[in-house]
Design an enzyme around this catalytic site. Structure first.
Site, PDB file in Angstrom:
ATOM      1  N   ASP A  97       0.801  -1.216   0.000  1.00  0.00           N
ATOM      2  CA  ASP A  97       0.000   0.000   0.000  1.00  0.00           C
ATOM      3  C   ASP A  97       0.839   1.274   0.000  1.00  0.00           C
ATOM      4  OD1 ASP A  97      -2.609  -0.984  -0.168  1.00  0.00           O
ATOM      5  OD2 ASP A  97      -2.678  -1.425   1.973  1.00  0.00           O
ATOM      6  N   ASP A 164      -6.696  -4.348  -4.483  1.00  0.00           N
ATOM      7  CA  ASP A 164      -6.339  -2.972  -4.105  1.00  0.00           C
ATOM      8  C   ASP A 164      -5.024  -2.530  -4.742  1.00  0.00           C
ATOM      9  OD1 ASP A 164      -7.692  -4.638  -2.153  1.00  0.00           O
ATOM     10  OD2 ASP A 164      -7.744  -2.943  -0.789  1.00  0.00           O
TER      11      ASP A 164
END
Length: 396
Positions: A97, A164
């Site tokens: 991330d 994601d």
């Protein structure tokens, strides 16, 4: 939807900056849109500083630029990923991330006003992401081990990619753009290919995660961490796919990536509730207790506008406007000071559990929340729609 929507968000942005004073809003808000602050160290650390940069990009007000500068020392510490500093400050170790944390902040800052420190932080984050590339399986490893993990879950994570990741991959495309080092572009493009092959189903729906043998790269199957079950379609994951493949087309001009983005968009539109809302999971039982995820709707609106930008097809703009109109009509948080958040009714979770339908359906972590990433993408979507000349983090 009028341009007043942007002005209303800017009003909250300025007022929130007076509240936060260099501290970050919590990843989760509350039912009424009130936001507490917390110390950094999570995957959401980039969204509030990024909103300050969006506001600066719109109006070039140095107040917002200066407010963003408060967060640069924290970002410099986080990208160092020093175990001692992490332990002392409570930072989680960096995982896939890093794009959410550093692309939306330091890379964006460098695009707005070229800056050696910001560029260096962005490139270090890109190197961190590149180090997670699994050559055998051609994917970016998602998660690190967490305290309390079982041996089985630690093994599972070694070969896991998640949807994601598609919004983190632009960090690698930017690093290639900045340095010319082909390893960034190659890893990014091959990872997108792998997501396309294994996470996107034939009907355009998506798995949340997909597992591989970490040594051989052999595909093992799809899983969910936040959806209704392993074969369902978690709506925020679908929105990541829609937007992520559209961005991948921007940087590669590969028609198969564009076609996949459109396929995901078509599934999205045909799967919405009659109200136009996105349920937390498209395959969860549709009853009065089904949670809505406004954050998924914000992300999808950005993806639709990206498709409109590159295809010129009016239907994509129409889809985005319908999405944003529904957010404004049903999910907008009250005005300041009643609420600092932009949106209500985001949903986080649930973690998948075997058990009865009741357990699977309602064992979610948080529903009806104000989510900082939902607010970020809502702001970005409004700027895309009403102010197409505003520079965004993806414009390189």
């Amino acid at each position: 939807m009028s341009t007043n929507s942007v002005q209303q968000l800017l009003t909250k942005l300025y007022r929130n900056s007076l509240i936060f004073q260099g501290v970050l809003p919590r990843p989760l808000g509350s039912v009424k849109g009130k936001i507490a602050t917390f110390q950094p160290g999570h995957w959401t650390d980039g969204f509030w500083p990024a909103m300050l940069l969006l506001g600066y990009s719109y109006g070039k007000d140095p107040v917002l630029w200066d407010e963003f500068q408060r967060y640069v020392p924290m970002l410099a510490e986080r990208v160092a990923d020093d175990p001692e500093i992490n332990q002392m400050k409570g930072y989680l170790a960096l995982d896939h991330d890093v794009g959410f944390i550093f692309h939306l902040t330091c890379v964006y800052k460098d695009l707005l006003e070229p800056d050696e420190e910001s560029q260096a932080i962005g490139l270090k984050a890109a190197e961190s992401l590149l180090s997670r590339y699994n050559e055998a399986g051609a994917f970016l490893k998602a998660w690190n081990d967490w305290e309390g993990d079982t041996p089985e879950s630690r093994l599972d994570k070694q070969g896991k990619m998640i949807i994601d990741s598609l919004i983190n991959v632009p960090l690698l495309f930017w690093a290639f753009h900045r340095t010319g080092k082909v390893e960034f572009q190659r890893a990014a493009e091959r990872h997108v290919e792998t997501v396309q092959k294994y996470i996107v189903r034939h009907d355009g729906s998506t798995y949340h995660t997909y597992n591989f043998d970490p040594l051989s790269g052999e595909p093992l199957g799809g899983r969910t961490g936040q959806g209704y079950d392993h074969e369902s379609c978690w709506s925020r994951g679908q929105a990541w796919a829609l937007y992520g493949f559209a961005l991948a087309y921007r940087y590669t001009r590969r028609k198969d990536f564009l076609d996949t983005a459109i396929k995901c968009a078509d599934y999205w539109v045909t799967s919405l509730l009659p109200s136009g809302d996105a349920p937390w999971d498209f395959n969860a039982p549709r009853n009065e207790r089904l949670p809505i995820d406004s954050s998924a709707m914000s992300i999808a609106a950005c993806g639709m506008l990206e498709l409109w930008k590159f295809t010129g097809e009016q239907r994509f703009q129409d889809m985005a406007i319908a999405d944003l109109n529904r957010l404004q009509a049903a999910h907008l948080a009250p005005a300041f000071p009643q609420a600092e958040a932009f949106l209500l009714h985001g949903t986080v979770g649930p973690a998948y559990q075997r058990g009865s339908e009741e357990e699977r359906m309602f064992n979610y972590v948080h529903a009806n929340q104000s989510l900082i990433y939902g607010d970020y993408f809502y702001f970005e979507a409004l700027l895309r729609l009403h102010n197409p000349d505003v520079l965004l983090p993806w414009d390189f």
